[in-house]
Write a protein that holds these residues in place. Structure first.
Motif, PDB file in Angstrom:
ATOM      1  N   ASN A  21     -28.960 -48.827  13.696  1.00 44.39           N
ATOM      2  CA  ASN A  21     -28.669 -50.160  14.198  1.00 44.39           C
ATOM      3  C   ASN A  21     -29.749 -50.544  15.185  1.00 44.39           C
ATOM      4  O   ASN A  21     -29.877 -49.950  16.241  1.00 44.39           O
ATOM      5  CB  ASN A  21     -27.300 -50.147  14.882  1.00 44.39           C
ATOM      6  CG  ASN A  21     -26.891 -51.537  15.294  1.00 44.39           C
ATOM      7  OD1 ASN A  21     -27.747 -52.359  15.638  1.00 44.39           O
ATOM      8  ND2 ASN A  21     -25.612 -51.792  15.251  1.00 44.39           N
ATOM      9  N   ARG A  23     -29.922 -52.839  17.127  1.00 42.15           N
ATOM     10  CA  ARG A  23     -29.474 -53.450  18.371  1.00 42.15           C
ATOM     11  C   ARG A  23     -28.922 -52.433  19.357  1.00 42.15           C
ATOM     12  O   ARG A  23     -28.513 -52.784  20.442  1.00 42.15           O
ATOM     13  CB  ARG A  23     -28.438 -54.524  18.057  1.00 42.15           C
ATOM     14  CG  ARG A  23     -29.017 -55.595  17.146  1.00 42.15           C
ATOM     15  CD  ARG A  23     -27.955 -56.537  16.696  1.00 42.15           C
ATOM     16  NE  ARG A  23     -27.348 -57.168  17.862  1.00 42.15           N
ATOM     17  CZ  ARG A  23     -26.340 -57.999  17.779  1.00 42.15           C
ATOM     18  NH1 ARG A  23     -25.835 -58.294  16.628  1.00 42.15           N
ATOM     19  NH2 ARG A  23     -25.826 -58.539  18.856  1.00 42.15           N
ATOM     20  N   ARG A 225     -20.325 -49.264   2.803  1.00 40.96           N
ATOM     21  CA  ARG A 225     -19.432 -50.328   2.321  1.00 40.96           C
ATOM     22  C   ARG A 225     -19.876 -50.858   0.963  1.00 40.96           C
ATOM     23  O   ARG A 225     -19.789 -52.068   0.700  1.00 40.96           O
ATOM     24  CB  ARG A 225     -19.373 -51.465   3.352  1.00 40.96           C
ATOM     25  CG  ARG A 225     -20.737 -51.962   3.768  1.00 40.96           C
ATOM     26  CD  ARG A 225     -20.663 -53.139   4.713  1.00 40.96           C
ATOM     27  NE  ARG A 225     -21.959 -53.392   5.322  1.00 40.96           N
ATOM     28  CZ  ARG A 225     -22.241 -54.437   6.077  1.00 40.96           C
ATOM     29  NH1 ARG A 225     -21.317 -55.330   6.323  1.00 40.96           N
ATOM     30  NH2 ARG A 225     -23.451 -54.595   6.589  1.00 40.96           N
ATOM     31  N   THR A 245     -11.213 -47.710   9.319  1.00 44.04           N
ATOM     32  CA  THR A 245     -12.387 -48.402   9.865  1.00 44.04           C
ATOM     33  C   THR A 245     -13.548 -48.153   8.918  1.00 44.04           C
ATOM     34  O   THR A 245     -13.753 -47.029   8.472  1.00 44.04           O
ATOM     35  CB  THR A 245     -12.754 -47.847  11.251  1.00 44.04           C
ATOM     36  OG1 THR A 245     -11.603 -47.903  12.101  1.00 44.04           O
ATOM     37  CG2 THR A 245     -13.890 -48.666  11.881  1.00 44.04           C
ATOM     38  N   ILE A 246     -14.313 -49.207   8.621  1.00 44.25           N
ATOM     39  CA  ILE A 246     -15.516 -49.038   7.805  1.00 44.25           C
ATOM     40  C   ILE A 246     -16.743 -49.113   8.708  1.00 44.25           C
ATOM     41  O   ILE A 246     -16.924 -50.073   9.460  1.00 44.25           O
ATOM     42  CB  ILE A 246     -15.628 -50.114   6.713  1.00 44.25           C
ATOM     43  CG1 ILE A 246     -14.420 -50.047   5.775  1.00 44.25           C
ATOM     44  CG2 ILE A 246     -16.920 -49.926   5.913  1.00 44.25           C
ATOM     45  CD1 ILE A 246     -14.518 -50.991   4.587  1.00 44.25           C
ATOM     46  N   ILE A 247     -17.552 -48.080   8.629  1.00 40.01           N
ATOM     47  CA  ILE A 247     -18.802 -48.021   9.377  1.00 40.01           C
ATOM     48  C   ILE A 247     -19.947 -48.378   8.425  1.00 40.01           C
ATOM     49  O   ILE A 247     -19.930 -47.998   7.267  1.00 40.01           O
ATOM     50  CB  ILE A 247     -19.002 -46.587   9.917  1.00 40.01           C
ATOM     51  CG1 ILE A 247     -18.092 -46.358  11.122  1.00 40.01           C
ATOM     52  CG2 ILE A 247     -20.454 -46.323  10.267  1.00 40.01           C
ATOM     53  CD1 ILE A 247     -18.188 -44.942  11.663  1.00 40.01           C
ATOM     54  N   HIS A 248     -20.918 -49.106   8.933  1.00 38.12           N
ATOM     55  CA  HIS A 248     -22.058 -49.486   8.086  1.00 38.12           C
ATOM     56  C   HIS A 248     -23.319 -49.584   8.944  1.00 38.12           C
ATOM     57  O   HIS A 248     -23.304 -49.235  10.133  1.00 38.12           O
ATOM     58  CB  HIS A 248     -21.745 -50.796   7.363  1.00 38.12           C
ATOM     59  CG  HIS A 248     -21.217 -51.862   8.266  1.00 38.12           C
ATOM     60  ND1 HIS A 248     -22.032 -52.560   9.134  1.00 38.12           N
ATOM     61  CD2 HIS A 248     -19.958 -52.316   8.482  1.00 38.12           C
ATOM     62  CE1 HIS A 248     -21.294 -53.423   9.807  1.00 38.12           C
ATOM     63  NE2 HIS A 248     -20.020 -53.283   9.443  1.00 38.12           N
ATOM     64  N   ARG A 250     -24.812 -51.784  10.453  1.00 41.34           N
ATOM     65  CA  ARG A 250     -24.801 -52.610  11.663  1.00 41.34           C
ATOM     66  C   ARG A 250     -23.868 -52.065  12.736  1.00 41.34           C
ATOM     67  O   ARG A 250     -23.703 -52.676  13.788  1.00 41.34           O
ATOM     68  CB  ARG A 250     -24.356 -54.037  11.321  1.00 41.34           C
ATOM     69  CG  ARG A 250     -25.250 -54.740  10.322  1.00 41.34           C
ATOM     70  CD  ARG A 250     -26.582 -55.046  10.953  1.00 41.34           C
ATOM     71  NE  ARG A 250     -27.470 -55.710  10.008  1.00 41.34           N
ATOM     72  CZ  ARG A 250     -28.707 -56.072  10.307  1.00 41.34           C
ATOM     73  NH1 ARG A 250     -29.211 -55.813  11.497  1.00 41.34           N
ATOM     74  NH2 ARG A 250     -29.467 -56.654   9.423  1.00 41.34           N
ATOM     75  N   THR A 251     -23.224 -50.950  12.456  1.00 38.78           N
ATOM     76  CA  THR A 251     -22.270 -50.387  13.416  1.00 38.78           C
ATOM     77  C   THR A 251     -23.002 -49.711  14.571  1.00 38.78           C
ATOM     78  O   THR A 251     -23.914 -48.910  14.345  1.00 38.78           O
ATOM     79  CB  THR A 251     -21.361 -49.362  12.701  1.00 38.78           C
ATOM     80  OG1 THR A 251     -20.655 -50.018  11.664  1.00 38.78           O
ATOM     81  CG2 THR A 251     -20.382 -48.729  13.675  1.00 38.78           C
ATOM     82  N   LYS A 252     -22.577 -50.050  15.769  1.00 36.27           N
ATOM     83  CA  LYS A 252     -23.150 -49.394  16.946  1.00 36.27           C
ATOM     84  C   LYS A 252     -22.400 -48.086  17.211  1.00 36.27           C
ATOM     85  O   LYS A 252     -21.179 -48.035  17.059  1.00 36.27           O
ATOM     86  CB  LYS A 252     -23.018 -50.307  18.168  1.00 36.27           C
ATOM     87  CG  LYS A 252     -23.847 -51.567  18.051  1.00 36.27           C
ATOM     88  CD  LYS A 252     -23.560 -52.496  19.233  1.00 36.27           C
ATOM     89  CE  LYS A 252     -24.274 -53.817  19.026  1.00 36.27           C
ATOM     90  NZ  LYS A 252     -23.848 -54.852  19.974  1.00 36.27           N
ATOM     91  N   ILE A 257     -16.880 -43.581  16.639  1.00 40.30           N
ATOM     92  CA  ILE A 257     -15.778 -43.962  15.749  1.00 40.30           C
ATOM     93  C   ILE A 257     -15.375 -42.787  14.861  1.00 40.30           C
ATOM     94  O   ILE A 257     -14.183 -42.498  14.698  1.00 40.30           O
ATOM     95  CB  ILE A 257     -16.176 -45.186  14.902  1.00 40.30           C
ATOM     96  CG1 ILE A 257     -16.540 -46.351  15.841  1.00 40.30           C
ATOM     97  CG2 ILE A 257     -15.057 -45.593  13.960  1.00 40.30           C
ATOM     98  CD1 ILE A 257     -17.144 -47.555  15.157  1.00 40.30           C
ATOM     99  N   GLU A 260     -12.950 -40.124  16.113  1.00 39.08           N
ATOM    100  CA  GLU A 260     -11.513 -40.397  16.184  1.00 39.08           C
ATOM    101  C   GLU A 260     -10.823 -40.247  14.826  1.00 39.08           C
ATOM    102  O   GLU A 260      -9.621 -40.436  14.712  1.00 39.08           O
ATOM    103  CB  GLU A 260     -11.291 -41.816  16.716  1.00 39.08           C
ATOM    104  CG  GLU A 260     -11.700 -41.936  18.181  1.00 39.08           C
ATOM    105  CD  GLU A 260     -11.738 -43.376  18.649  1.00 39.08           C
ATOM    106  OE1 GLU A 260     -11.432 -44.275  17.854  1.00 39.08           O
ATOM    107  OE2 GLU A 260     -12.094 -43.586  19.814  1.00 39.08           O
TER     108      GLU A 260
END
Lengths: 350, 350
Positions: A21, A23, A225, A245-248, A250-252, A257, A260
């Protein structure tokens, strides 16, 4: 774990820093086939690319090859029962366009798998420079053919063809890949039932079921995804009452995540991206990634690793699929299962 | 916030303990219309049911009524331009079966909204004891009617009818509700575009856009997984590159998950379920819940509150939709928008 094909070359790996990511300052490890032979350790988190079979805690291994074998045996019995009862043999048709070696291999494997369970296989091979109309004509022919209960168009198609058009032309009743938007829509909606569930995510859930992994009420994380794995896997987990939860890309801070999650399904195509430190102790890990990494010691000059760093993760998880021998064999087993289901539905056979 | 209809009765509330998840000890507050007037405080977390408009930090309010007005004005301009350019007036048809007062009110409001922007409205009212075939005939008639660009079957239908059958009969090109599985499938799939996006979740995202809320890369939590709001809202957030988690009745410790969210969309129908302590400071909150709670001081004997305890949440959040005056007005605005989009598409009008 006779199915594991890992070789030991944990000292010949390279890690390449990328930003998953842009960002955030999160950095992830990526194995690059083209830049192997230079070993880099980032934050002490380098993951050796492979392990010996003996290294694995075998009681933790989710043995996809063995489960797939069991499922194929179950299908064989059902195919035989159907033939004897109503004289119908389930049929799977595959359309292969062009000369891609990998596609040809996949098609050959599917054909062999069909034969092994008694499903009849049909094949059309078209030249790379075929027209879209020619492919459509084959699809249409199989749509109308009562001996065919499932139709697969091997992807990718040559670039001059409109993939969506062609896939949409496959009869929804024979869409054993489950990729038709109508099937995906039904999968997403409560109270609706898809005619077919896409094979790879269906295989992931089947592994959880066969290993009696509790899904209801559990935190589940899907990494990736894609339309063919990540997204439908998330929908399936949700149908089973997981909190998903879907991580991709753009996930920070994806590792916050995943830490958990009681269940992780990874389908991102990044070798060893998921490290031991990403995993909650006792989690169940399903690794869909099949990533080739260069290995001069391997017979073919490369070997396959998953998205999850097996060596680290298997120490933390309660159960984990190996790569290969995990999800891979399940995909074809589910394709056979979908073809059988289709034949049963079309002929109203219980 | 002239649109807010809250009355002050924060001292006349009752809370009823329920278990959102039977498998955990998490307890949540639920306001029960039938058991008001007895005040109970659970763990000091009772939420007063309402606030005076003056109590709200008005700079935090996401004013759905005002945004909906702007959108209706934009639609009016476009409808007029279309009529002048090609002589076509967008048309919305509503089918109402039975005598439910609430349904009749919804239909009347939709009709009025159509008139206000220049969209032509059509209506068929059928008796409660009509046959499914009669409803199907009306659907079919509107499918074939070139003046009709959107068709709405007001739900719920009488129990002797098969809702799925009837909804499936609506032409996909006129499914302005966006509930057809084919639309939902396309919404779920990357690289596919639905013809229509369901109105309420579309309204939620539109509010975020109009208030310049950054979605990409943010943690988003959707509470509730209904086919008409929660599920499509999650798919929309994901399409905009949020990292999305869906919370539902089987989720353990939901407040731990919501506390990590930058954006919360709640569509669960539990008055004031989401407390201030559930919310990360600075989060943006979209409250889809419209829950009637008894209030003898209100003109009709009840008033409406959301899923989110506004009084507590507005102190923590950076932005929040009120109830009413938040998402509610957006739903009808999006229905008009979908009808206009449909007419433009059918007549190839840019």
């Amino acid at each position: 774990m006779a199915s594991m094909m890992f070789t030991d070359c944990s000292s010949s790996t390279t890690s390449l820093l990328i930003h998953l990511n842009r960002r955030s300052s999160t950095t992830l490890l990526r194995q690059s086939v083209g830049q192997l032979r230079l070993r880099t350790t980032v934050s002490g988190r380098a993951c050796s690319l492979s392990i010996r079979s003996a290294d694995a805690a075998s009681d933790k291994v989710i043995d996809g090859k063995a489960v797939a074998k069991t499922i194929r045996d179950e299908i064989t019995v059902e195919v035989s029962r159907m033939k004897e009862s109503i004289g119908v043999v389930p049929g799977l048709a595959v359309i292969l366009v062009g000369d891609r070696k990998d596609s040809a291999t996949y098609v050959r494997n599917k054909k062999k798998a069909c034969e092994s369970v008694g499903i009849q296989s049909f094949e059309v091979r078209l030249a790379e420079d075929s027209s879209e109309e020619e492919v459509m004509k084959s699809v249409s022919g199989f749509n109308d053919d009562p001996s065919v209960h499932g139709i697969l168009v091997q992807l990718p198609l040559p670039s001059h063809m409109d993939e969506q058009n062609i896939l949409n032309a496959v009869s929804i009743e024979k869409d054993v890949d489950g990729f038709h938007p109508l099937n995906i829509g039904r999968l997403a909606m409560r109270g609706r039932e898809p005619l077919f569930v896409p094979c790879t995510p269906k295989g992931c859930i089947e592994l959880l079921h066969r290993y009696n992994v509790d899904i209801k009420g559990k935190r589940a994380v899907v990494i990736g995804r894609s339309n063919i794995v990540g997204m439908p896997a998330a929908l399936l987990l949700q149908r089973e009452d997981a909190t998903v939860t879907i991580i991709h890309s753009r996930t920070k801070n994806p590792e916050e995540i995943t830490r958990e999650a009681d269940i992780i399904i990874s389908a991102v195509g990044q070798p060893n991206m998921v490290r031991g430190s990403w995993i909650k102790p006792g989690a169940v890990l399903i690794d869909v990634g099949i990533n080739p990494v260069e290995d001069p010691d391997a017979p073919r000059g490369y070997r396959l690793v998953g998205d999850i760093c097996y060596e680290e993760a298997s120490k933390v998880a309660s159960a984990i699929t190996p790569v290969p021998g995990g999800v891979g064999p399940m995909t074809i087993a589910m394709l056979l299962s979908n073809t059988l289901t289709s034949a049963k539905r079309i002929h109203n056979f219980q």
